[in-house]
Design an enzyme around this catalytic site. Structure first.
Site, PDB file in Angstrom:
ATOM      1  N   ASP A   1     -24.631  84.726  84.189  1.00 39.46           N
ATOM      2  CA  ASP A   1     -24.502  85.031  82.756  1.00 39.46           C
ATOM      3  C   ASP A   1     -24.339  86.530  82.507  1.00 39.46           C
ATOM      4  OD1 ASP A   1     -24.667  82.376  82.161  1.00 39.46           O
ATOM      5  OD2 ASP A   1     -26.430  82.521  80.865  1.00 39.46           O
TER       6      ASP A   1
ATOM      7  N   ASN B   1     -20.188  80.053  80.951  1.00 45.69           N
ATOM      8  CA  ASN B   1     -20.947  79.202  80.034  1.00 45.69           C
ATOM      9  C   ASN B   1     -22.123  79.995  79.480  1.00 45.69           C
ATOM     10  OD1 ASN B   1     -21.729  77.012  78.575  1.00 45.69           O
ATOM     11  ND2 ASN B   1     -22.553  75.843  80.303  1.00 45.69           N
TER      12      ASN B   1
ATOM     13  N   ASP C   1     -36.048  76.223  75.997  1.00 49.77           N
ATOM     14  CA  ASP C   1     -35.683  76.293  77.424  1.00 49.77           C
ATOM     15  C   ASP C   1     -36.877  75.935  78.310  1.00 49.77           C
ATOM     16  OD1 ASP C   1     -33.308  77.171  76.414  1.00 49.77           O
ATOM     17  OD2 ASP C   1     -33.369  79.168  77.297  1.00 49.77           O
TER      18      ASP C   1
ATOM     19  N   GLU D   1     -26.323  73.692  78.205  1.00 52.83           N
ATOM     20  CA  GLU D   1     -25.470  73.609  79.393  1.00 52.83           C
ATOM     21  C   GLU D   1     -24.915  72.194  79.618  1.00 52.83           C
ATOM     22  OE1 GLU D   1     -27.596  75.707  78.761  1.00 52.83           O
ATOM     23  OE2 GLU D   1     -27.656  77.409  80.137  1.00 52.83           O
TER      24      GLU D   1
ATOM     25  N   HIS E   1     -28.577  74.882  85.407  1.00 50.09           N
ATOM     26  CA  HIS E   1     -29.602  75.569  86.198  1.00 50.09           C
ATOM     27  C   HIS E   1     -31.012  75.045  85.943  1.00 50.09           C
ATOM     28  CE1 HIS E   1     -30.164  78.613  82.687  1.00 50.09           C
ATOM     29  NE2 HIS E   1     -29.433  77.603  82.264  1.00 50.09           N
ATOM     30  N   ARG E   2     -31.299  74.748  84.660  1.00 51.33           N
ATOM     31  CA  ARG E   2     -32.688  74.329  84.356  1.00 51.33           C
ATOM     32  C   ARG E   2     -32.982  72.923  84.872  1.00 51.33           C
ATOM     33  NH1 ARG E   2     -34.323  78.681  82.190  1.00 51.33           N
ATOM     34  NH2 ARG E   2     -32.930  79.784  80.778  1.00 51.33           N
TER      35      ARG E   2
ATOM     36  N   LYS F   1     -26.835  80.596  87.368  1.00 51.56           N
ATOM     37  CA  LYS F   1     -26.629  81.026  85.974  1.00 51.56           C
ATOM     38  C   LYS F   1     -27.685  82.052  85.560  1.00 51.56           C
ATOM     39  CE  LYS F   1     -25.391  79.184  81.415  1.00 51.56           C
ATOM     40  NZ  LYS F   1     -26.199  79.787  80.374  1.00 51.56           N
TER      41      LYS F   1
HETATM   42  O1  LIG Z   1     -30.880  84.209  72.151  1.00 55.76           O
HETATM   43  C1  LIG Z   1     -31.070  83.853  73.307  1.00 55.76           C
HETATM   44  O2  LIG Z   1     -31.136  84.681  74.241  1.00 55.76           O
HETATM   45  C2  LIG Z   1     -31.226  82.423  73.601  1.00 55.76           C
HETATM   46  C3  LIG Z   1     -31.514  81.543  72.587  1.00 55.76           C
HETATM   47  C4  LIG Z   1     -31.746  80.091  72.815  1.00 55.76           C
HETATM   48  O3  LIG Z   1     -30.618  79.384  72.348  1.00 55.76           O
HETATM   49  P1  LIG Z   1     -30.565  78.629  70.907  1.00 55.76           P
HETATM   50  O4  LIG Z   1     -30.881  79.607  69.847  1.00 55.76           O
HETATM   51  O5  LIG Z   1     -29.143  78.148  70.863  1.00 55.76           O
HETATM   52  O6  LIG Z   1     -31.564  77.515  70.989  1.00 55.76           O
HETATM   53  C5  LIG Z   1     -31.971  79.770  74.284  1.00 55.76           C
HETATM   54  O7  LIG Z   1     -31.868  78.393  74.513  1.00 55.76           O
HETATM   55  C6  LIG Z   1     -30.963  80.497  75.164  1.00 55.76           C
HETATM   56  O8  LIG Z   1     -31.157  80.201  76.533  1.00 55.76           O
HETATM   57  C7  LIG Z   1     -31.112  81.991  75.011  1.00 55.76           C
HETATM   58  C1  LIG Z   2     -29.356  77.501  76.809  1.00 58.83           C
HETATM   59  C2  LIG Z   2     -29.238  78.365  77.809  1.00 58.83           C
HETATM   60  O1  LIG Z   2     -28.236  79.257  77.949  1.00 58.83           O
HETATM   61  P1  LIG Z   2     -27.212  79.977  76.957  1.00 58.83           P
HETATM   62  O2  LIG Z   2     -27.646  81.402  76.931  1.00 58.83           O
HETATM   63  O3  LIG Z   2     -25.876  79.803  77.601  1.00 58.83           O
HETATM   64  O4  LIG Z   2     -27.306  79.335  75.608  1.00 58.83           O
HETATM   65  C3  LIG Z   2     -30.279  78.412  78.877  1.00 58.83           C
HETATM   66  O5  LIG Z   2     -30.265  79.386  79.658  1.00 58.83           O
HETATM   67  O6  LIG Z   2     -31.105  77.499  78.983  1.00 58.83           O
END
Ligand SMILES: O=C(O)C1=C[C@@H](OP(=O)(O)O)[C@@H](O)[C@H](O)C1
Ligand SMILES: C=C(OP(=O)(O)O)C(=O)O
Length: 427
Positions: A49, A94, A314, A342, A386-387, A412
């Site tokens: 990422d 992604n 998460d 994901e 990944h999770r 990821k």
């Molecule tokens: O802002 C961030 O860094 C994130 C917000 C969350 O997403 P959502 O706001 O779509 O739930 C989380 O699931 C993602 O892994 C990271």
């Molecule tokens: C939802 C996730 O990733 P993203 O930052 O791509 O939304 C995650 O890392 O669980």
């Protein structure tokens, strides 16, 4: 396809220094780019990422230097928006934390940009963010399905003023809008429409913006005010905390594994909401000790819980597999947005938990797990998530062990995950 067989774990103990937070790494890279001055990011995450964000910034001509281990990055701030003389097509994999903030940030300057990603990214919504940016004057067009990447941006700047955004699907839309708001021509007021999900991620955004000198007035997560004339200024150095979501797997393993596990780099002073995973694990009966920048989990008999998990979507996944070892059933609620990450995580989790013998109810926005009397060995599909791979590693604590299909998808956010897991496993 590669498979990893995890033999039944006899004991599990030790210390893990958790790699840098994905959420903080990608926010800090973007803010350092927009800021005046040079910023040194310390303990940056080295994972897919972050590589996507770095590759995009490089293509856009942003100057940065990475150390050999890729965990220190010195960014030459632009002191304003990103401009590009030639059209640029950026591939963002992604990575939601690259796609959403870059979509907003690239409207600020001058240039033509196309944002693309993996096939799954084309199924992850971005329409609520695009609608709000368009209301501020942005010219954004979808290349395939309306409301989803890929998309093109013809940037000429954002005008500012009052704007609404929906918070119902993802907090990342609001995060993206907040980060660009100070660089709009006028002051910005953001009104949140509907229930805001994943709220604690907004705290990470506001905390990082504050480190770069910008103040956000937060009226109870419903209305945000950003005064005109604010500029991002480099704080010199940003220390990226360990990733609290990555810590969740080791904390759960500590609670299941017969020994003590200490995660370092993240603790009670963390700005990440996912540290509250440790509270949820404690609610299941785990023995947790908090330090300023560490958390310890010790083995304990776990029992099921029934909890709203919207604040930690998460890390909540980790509770679904830990629940297999608890006495009684566990219900994780208010997690509709598992379905648009994901993979459809509600469906994937239910399907794979059933393979090991759990009785699972997959609701529209909840999952209920009744643990099996004795878990069965299964080949677990990970859906390029990944999770899923990291959560199901916990099944190694069952007498049957577990096989993880495509374990390398942890790249990821945690490329070294299974190496660290093996290091703490006692033969
Ligand atoms: O802002 C961030 O860094 C994130 C917000 C969350 O997403 P959502 O706001 O779509 O739930 C989380 O699931 C993602 O892994 C990271
Ligand atoms: C939802 C996730 O990733 P993203 O930052 O791509 O939304 C995650 O890392 O669980």
């Amino acid at each position: 396809m590669k498979q990893l067989r995890l033999e039944p774990v006899k004991g599990f103990r030790g210390e893990v220094n958790i790699p840098g937070s994905k959420s903080i790494s990608n926010r800090a890279l973007l803010l350092a780019t927009l800021a005046e001055g040079e910023t040194t990011l310390v303990n940056l995450l080295d994972s897919d990422d972050i590589r996507h964000m770095l590759a995009a910034l490089k293509q856009l001509g942003v100057g940065f230097k990475l150390s050999d281990d890729k965990q220190t990055c010195v960014v030459q701030g632009l002191g304003g928006p990103i401009n590009a003389a030639q059209p640029q097509e950026l591939f963002l994999g992604n990575a939601g934390t690259a796609m959403r903030p870059l979509c907003a940030a690239l409207t600020l300057g001058q240039g033509a940009f196309t944002l693309t990603g993996e096939p799954r990214m084309e199924e992850r919504p971005i329409g609520d963010l695009v609608d709000s940016l368009q209301a501020l004057g942005a010219d954004i067009r979808y290349l395939k399905q309306p409301g989803f990447p890929p998309l093109t941006i013809s940037a000429t700047g954002l005008k500012g003023g009052e704007v609404e955004i929906s918070g119902e699907l993802s907090s990342q839309f609001l995060t993206a809008l907040l980060m660009v708001a100070p660089l709009a021509k006028d002051s910005v007021v953001i009104k949140v429409r509907g229930e805001l999900v994943s709220k604690p991620y907004i705290d990470i955004t506001i905390a990082l913006m504050a480190q770069f000198g910008v103040k956000v007035i937060n009226h109870d997560y419903r209305r945000f005010e950003l005064a005109a004339g604010q500029k991002y200024r480099s704080p010199g150095k940003v220390l990226v905390e360990g990733d609290a979501s990555s810590a969740s797997y080791f904390l759960a393993a500590g609670a299941l594994g017969g020994g003590e596990v200490k995660v370092t780099g993240v603790g009670k002073l963390s700005i990440q909401g996912d540290v509250h995973f440790a509270d949820a694990l404690a609610a299941m009966g785990a023995d947790i000790e908090w330090g300023d920048d560490f958390i310890i989990a010790r083995a304990a008999k776990l029992h099921g819980i029934d909890m709203d998990m919207n604040h930690i979507p998460d890390a909540a996944m980790t509770l679904a597999t830990a629940a297999v070892f608890a006495e009684g059933e566990t219900c994780l609620r208010n997690i509709y947005n598992w379905r648009i990450k994901e993979t459809d995580r509600l469906h994937a989790m239910a399907t794979e938990l059933r393979k090991i013998g759990a009785e699972v109810e997959e609701g529209h926005d909840f999952i209920r797990v009744v643990p099996p009397a004795v878990p069965k060995h299964a080949d677990i599909d990970t859906y390029n998530d990944h999770r899923m791979a990291m959560c199901f590693s916990l099944l190694a604590f069952a007498d049957c062990g577990v096989t993880i299909n495509d374990p390398d998808c942890t790249s990821k956010t945690f490329p070294d995950y299974f190496k660290q897991f093996a290091r703490l496993t006692q033969a």
